[in-house]
Motif scaffolding. Structure first.
Motif, mmCIF file in Angstrom:
data_model
loop_
_atom_site.group_PDB
_atom_site.id
_atom_site.type_symbol
_atom_site.label_atom_id
_atom_site.label_comp_id
_atom_site.label_asym_id
_atom_site.label_seq_id
_atom_site.Cartn_x
_atom_site.Cartn_y
_atom_site.Cartn_z
ATOM 1 N N GLU A 1 0.825 -1.204 0.000
ATOM 2 C CA GLU A 1 0.000 0.000 0.000
ATOM 3 C C GLU A 1 0.863 1.259 0.000
ATOM 4 O O GLU A 1 0.524 2.253 -0.666
ATOM 5 C CB GLU A 1 -0.917 -0.010 1.229
ATOM 6 C CG GLU A 1 -2.001 -1.089 1.168
ATOM 7 C CD GLU A 1 -2.819 -1.137 2.442
ATOM 8 O OE1 GLU A 1 -2.418 -0.453 3.417
ATOM 9 O OE2 GLU A 1 -3.843 -1.853 2.477
ATOM 10 N N GLU A 2 1.977 1.231 0.721
ATOM 11 C CA GLU A 2 2.855 2.388 0.728
ATOM 12 C C GLU A 2 3.454 2.642 -0.651
ATOM 13 O O GLU A 2 3.558 3.798 -1.099
ATOM 14 C CB GLU A 2 3.969 2.188 1.758
ATOM 15 C CG GLU A 2 3.497 2.264 3.196
ATOM 16 C CD GLU A 2 4.618 1.980 4.171
ATOM 17 O OE1 GLU A 2 5.702 1.555 3.701
ATOM 18 O OE2 GLU A 2 4.425 2.168 5.387
ATOM 19 N N LEU A 3 3.851 1.565 -1.353
ATOM 20 C CA LEU A 3 4.377 1.745 -2.707
ATOM 21 C C LEU A 3 3.344 2.361 -3.635
ATOM 22 O O LEU A 3 3.622 3.305 -4.387
ATOM 23 C CB LEU A 3 4.854 0.388 -3.252
ATOM 24 C CG LEU A 3 6.172 -0.168 -2.719
ATOM 25 C CD1 LEU A 3 6.389 -1.585 -3.234
ATOM 26 C CD2 LEU A 3 7.337 0.710 -3.139
ATOM 27 N N GLU A 4 2.137 1.843 -3.602
ATOM 28 C CA GLU A 4 1.098 2.357 -4.487
ATOM 29 C C GLU A 4 0.723 3.790 -4.126
ATOM 30 O O GLU A 4 0.463 4.619 -5.011
ATOM 31 C CB GLU A 4 -0.119 1.439 -4.419
ATOM 32 C CG GLU A 4 0.141 0.051 -5.000
ATOM 33 C CD GLU A 4 -1.057 -0.869 -4.851
ATOM 34 O OE1 GLU A 4 -2.048 -0.436 -4.224
ATOM 35 O OE2 GLU A 4 -0.996 -2.011 -5.363
ATOM 36 N N SER A 5 0.687 4.125 -2.835
ATOM 37 C CA SER A 5 0.339 5.492 -2.441
ATOM 38 C C SER A 5 1.408 6.483 -2.865
ATOM 39 O O SER A 5 1.099 7.607 -3.293
ATOM 40 C CB SER A 5 0.128 5.546 -0.929
ATOM 41 O OG SER A 5 1.329 5.220 -0.251
ATOM 42 N N ILE A 6 2.682 6.100 -2.748
ATOM 43 C CA ILE A 6 3.753 6.997 -3.211
ATOM 44 C C ILE A 6 3.634 7.247 -4.702
ATOM 45 O O ILE A 6 3.767 8.387 -5.185
ATOM 46 C CB ILE A 6 5.126 6.404 -2.854
ATOM 47 C CG1 ILE A 6 5.326 6.411 -1.341
ATOM 48 C CG2 ILE A 6 6.242 7.172 -3.536
ATOM 49 C CD1 ILE A 6 6.588 5.689 -0.888
ATOM 50 N N ALA A 7 3.350 6.200 -5.484
ATOM 51 C CA ALA A 7 3.238 6.372 -6.935
ATOM 52 C C ALA A 7 2.030 7.225 -7.303
ATOM 53 O O ALA A 7 2.098 8.085 -8.207
ATOM 54 C CB ALA A 7 3.170 5.008 -7.610
ATOM 55 N N CYS A 8 0.903 6.996 -6.636
ATOM 56 C CA CYS A 8 -0.313 7.766 -6.970
ATOM 57 C C CYS A 8 -0.207 9.226 -6.553
ATOM 58 O O CYS A 8 -1.031 10.057 -6.986
ATOM 59 C CB CYS A 8 -1.526 7.125 -6.293
ATOM 60 S SG CYS A 8 -1.938 5.491 -6.967
ATOM 61 N N GLY A 9 0.768 9.581 -5.720
ATOM 62 C CA GLY A 9 0.926 10.965 -5.315
ATOM 63 C C GLY A 9 1.562 11.851 -6.370
ATOM 64 O O GLY A 9 1.570 13.080 -6.212
ATOM 65 N N PHE A 10 2.087 11.301 -7.454
ATOM 66 C CA PHE A 10 2.699 12.094 -8.512
ATOM 67 C C PHE A 10 1.622 12.531 -9.512
ATOM 68 O O PHE A 10 0.675 11.780 -9.801
ATOM 69 C CB PHE A 10 3.778 11.282 -9.225
ATOM 70 C CG PHE A 10 5.057 11.162 -8.447
ATOM 71 C CD1 PHE A 10 6.107 12.032 -8.680
ATOM 72 C CD2 PHE A 10 5.210 10.192 -7.474
ATOM 73 C CE1 PHE A 10 7.293 11.930 -7.965
ATOM 74 C CE2 PHE A 10 6.373 10.082 -6.756
ATOM 75 C CZ PHE A 10 7.420 10.949 -7.000
ATOM 76 N N PRO A 11 1.745 13.763 -10.057
ATOM 77 C CA PRO A 11 0.747 14.237 -11.029
ATOM 78 C C PRO A 11 0.836 13.459 -12.334
ATOM 79 O O PRO A 11 1.924 13.073 -12.783
ATOM 80 C CB PRO A 11 1.132 15.706 -11.225
ATOM 81 C CG PRO A 11 2.574 15.791 -10.867
ATOM 82 C CD PRO A 11 2.780 14.782 -9.779
ATOM 83 N N GLY A 12 -0.308 13.217 -12.940
ATOM 84 C CA GLY A 12 -0.371 12.498 -14.203
ATOM 85 C C GLY A 12 -0.496 11.005 -14.061
ATOM 86 O O GLY A 12 -0.656 10.295 -15.069
ATOM 87 N N VAL A 13 -0.421 10.456 -12.824
ATOM 88 C CA VAL A 13 -0.504 9.010 -12.604
ATOM 89 C C VAL A 13 -1.973 8.614 -12.465
ATOM 90 O O VAL A 13 -2.707 9.170 -11.649
ATOM 91 C CB VAL A 13 0.287 8.595 -11.347
ATOM 92 C CG1 VAL A 13 0.111 7.105 -11.086
ATOM 93 C CG2 VAL A 13 1.757 8.936 -11.519
ATOM 94 N N GLU A 14 -2.403 7.686 -13.299
ATOM 95 C CA GLU A 14 -3.778 7.207 -13.235
ATOM 96 C C GLU A 14 -3.918 6.001 -12.318
ATOM 97 O O GLU A 14 -4.815 5.947 -11.470
ATOM 98 C CB GLU A 14 -4.265 6.841 -14.647
ATOM 99 C CG GLU A 14 -4.463 8.041 -15.556
ATOM 100 C CD GLU A 14 -5.076 7.639 -16.888
ATOM 101 O OE1 GLU A 14 -5.101 6.419 -17.176
ATOM 102 O OE2 GLU A 14 -5.511 8.516 -17.627
ATOM 103 N N GLN A 15 -3.018 5.019 -12.476
ATOM 104 C CA GLN A 15 -3.105 3.798 -11.669
ATOM 105 C C GLN A 15 -1.693 3.326 -11.337
ATOM 106 O O GLN A 15 -0.734 3.590 -12.088
ATOM 107 C CB GLN A 15 -3.864 2.684 -12.410
ATOM 108 C CG GLN A 15 -5.325 2.992 -12.652
ATOM 109 C CD GLN A 15 -5.987 1.922 -13.508
ATOM 110 O OE1 GLN A 15 -5.313 1.173 -14.213
ATOM 111 N NE2 GLN A 15 -7.307 1.842 -13.445
#
Length: 546
Positions: A472-486
């Motif tokens: 969950e931490e990995l996915e949350s860090i990635a989703c925090g960047f602009p332009g990331v959909e999934q």
């Protein structure tokens, strides 16, 4: 001719014999007519005469034939002589032609040799001319060099004279003598050399450090790559299945005597609760827990539950467990190619089969550290056998740390010293956690191999909550960047795949986003190994034909 002569002789002999018989014994011819007798005599005479003439004719013919034969023989002899002369002439001609050919071949060889000798003579003459030319050039060069040497000597004398004059002037201007000036120049030169030497030393130290780090990473990486081991290790189970719930009463016994006898003999706690079909064995010592488990299984299979039988089964199981532990230690030493280990050390290593550290089997961990240490030592040109021995025995203190005071490095070093191991092995066991200053290179290698074995992916199992939290931490860090959909964390958190909006993020921004995301994961999370970051950007055009 011979036939006619013999015939004539026979006729004469027959006529003489007939006449002799007629004269001497006329009674034989009595009654014969005289005319017949006379006619016979005349016939004989005529035959003799005819034979004589025939002999003469035949003899003449024979004499004629002999002359012809002699003449023919002379002619044949003449022909043979002429043929022999012709063949001799032909043979003579052939021999003459062969000799002519041989002479012509020898003449050709002689001509070739003459031409080769002429070429060699010409080459030798050319070389002689060249040598003579070089000798003349050398003589000229030597003459010029001698002249130049004289000029240089004269100039050197002039330069020395000028230098002395200048030195005297400098001494007068500076007010220093020769020794003081030399001392001052040497001091200045020493200071300059110290500065330059320090800069060179720092430069070379930085280069050596960078090369050493690079080589160390390569050696460790190659050793890990060459060694293949299981990613997870088995854990010791402390639950025992029973055939039915009535067995729980038999295990407890009347007023609890069976369970008390069992716990006293094995040194474990037996938990009998309401859980159907299961009995739990609890103990801090994993060897005791395993012994109690096996003994309880034998008692359940045997069916006889009373204190005396419990003591017998537990004693038998303890002996079997000691043999099993020794066999496990010997097999592990053989797998790690560690010869000549003391029997007590083999037994202690076998006990590590029942010891786990963060769900990692310590015996398998020791074998892996031994292999990694040996491969790194061999790549560095060290003793691979000694390195494998250090790595294999580095955690032996965990087999007795609950029986002796101190941490497992100190306990292990004390045990190895007690059983006569080498100083390098003892020091590796004591200092592989950086508790002391490493005096041997093998201690550093064991520490590196121990860290690699413990931190590689899958070596130590994590709890489900920690595992899910990291995803969950990995996915949350990635989703925090602009332009990331999934964002999806896959492969147990070893890879994260990020899908971006192609309209908001172009190719260059996707590359930058991948780098920024990897940097953010490095700064935010703590994890063994590495995490692969994959950014996906694509444009899909979909149409439906109706």
């Amino acid at each position: 001719m011979i036939v006619f002569g013999s015939l004539q002789t026979d006729l004469i002999r027959f006529s003489a014999f007939f006449i002799q018989e007629f004269i001497c014994q006329p009674t034989k011819f009595k009654g014969c007519q005289v005319e017949i007798v006379i006619a016979g005599i005349l016939g004989l005479l005529l035959g003799a005469a005819a034979g004589y003439f025939a002999e003469r004719v035949v003899r003449g013919t024979a004499f004629k034939t002999r002359a012809e034969i002699v003449a023919q023989a002379e002619r044949d002899a003449e022909n043979l002589r002429k043929a022999a002369e012709l063949s001799a002439k032909e043979e003579l001609l052939k021999r003459r032609e062969e000799l002519d050919r041989e002479l012509s071949a020898q003449r050709d060889e002689l001509r070739q040799l003459e031409r080769a000798l002429d070429k060699k003579e010409a080459t030798i003459r050319e070389r002689q001319d060249e040598f003579a030319k070089r000798e003349r050039m050398l003589e000229t060069t030597q003459t010029k060099l001698a002249e130049r040497a004289k000029v240089v000597e004269a100039r050197d004398r002039e330069v020395e004279k000028i230098l002395k004059q200048e030195q005297e002037q400098l001494y007068k201007i500076s007010g220093l003598d020769r020794e003081s000036a030399v001392r001052m120049l040497l001091d200045q030169l020493e200071r300059e050399l110290k500065n330059e030497t320090g800069a060179l030393v720092m430069k070379h130290e930085a280069e050596v450090k960078a090369q050493s780090e690079k080589q160390a990473r390569e050696i460790i990486g190659m050793a890990i790559q060459r060694y293949a081991s299981a990613h997870t290790s088995e854990s010791t189970v402390s639950t025992i299945d029973i055939p039915n719930d009535e067995m729980k009463g038999r295990i407890i016994g009347r007023e609890g005597r069976n369970i008390r006898a069992f716990e006293k003999a094995t040194g474990v706690d037996v938990i009998v609760d309401d859980t159907p079909g299961v009995v739990v064995v609890s103990a801090f010592d994993s060897v005791r827990r395993e012994t109690a488990k096996l003994a309880l299984i034998k008692l359940i299979q045997d069916g006889r539950m009373h204190p005396t039988r419990i003591d017998e089964i537990v004693l038998e199981t303890q002996k079997e467990m000691e043999e099993y532990i020794l066999r496990q230690g010997a097999e592990a030493a053989q797998e790690a190619t560690i010869p000549n280990l003391h029997e007590k050390l083999l037994a202690l290593m076998g006990r590590l089969h029942f010891r786990t550290s963060y769900s990692q089997n310590v015996l398998r961990h020791s074998i892996e550290v031994s292999a990694l240490t040996g491969m790194m030592a061999e790549q560095l040109g060290l003793d691979g056998n000694l390195a494998r021995r250090c790595g294999f025995l580095h955690d032996i203190g965990k087999a007795a740390d609950h029986e002796m005071e101190g941490g497992h490095p100190a306990v292990g070093a004390e045990l190895l010293k007690r059983y006569g191991e080498r100083p390098e092995v003892i020091h590796a066991a004591r200092g592989h956690h950086d508790d002391i200053r490493p005096d041997y290179i093998y201690t550093v290698l064991v520490a590196a191999a121990d860290a690699c074995s413990a931190s590689r992916p899958g070596a130590r199992r994590e709890s489900l909550e920690r595992y899910v939290k990291r995803l969950e931490e990995l996915e949350s860090i990635a989703c925090g960047f602009p332009g990331v959909e999934q964002a999806y964390a896959v492969q147990a958190g070893r890879e994260i795949r990020v899908i971006v909006n192609p309209q908001d993020v172009n190719d260059r921004e996707a590359a930058r986003l991948c780098r920024d995301l990897a940097t953010a994961i490095e700064q935010s999370l703590t994890y063994p190994g590495e995490v692969k970051v994959t950014v996906l950007r694509e444009t899909r055009v979909i149409e439906y034909a109706r």
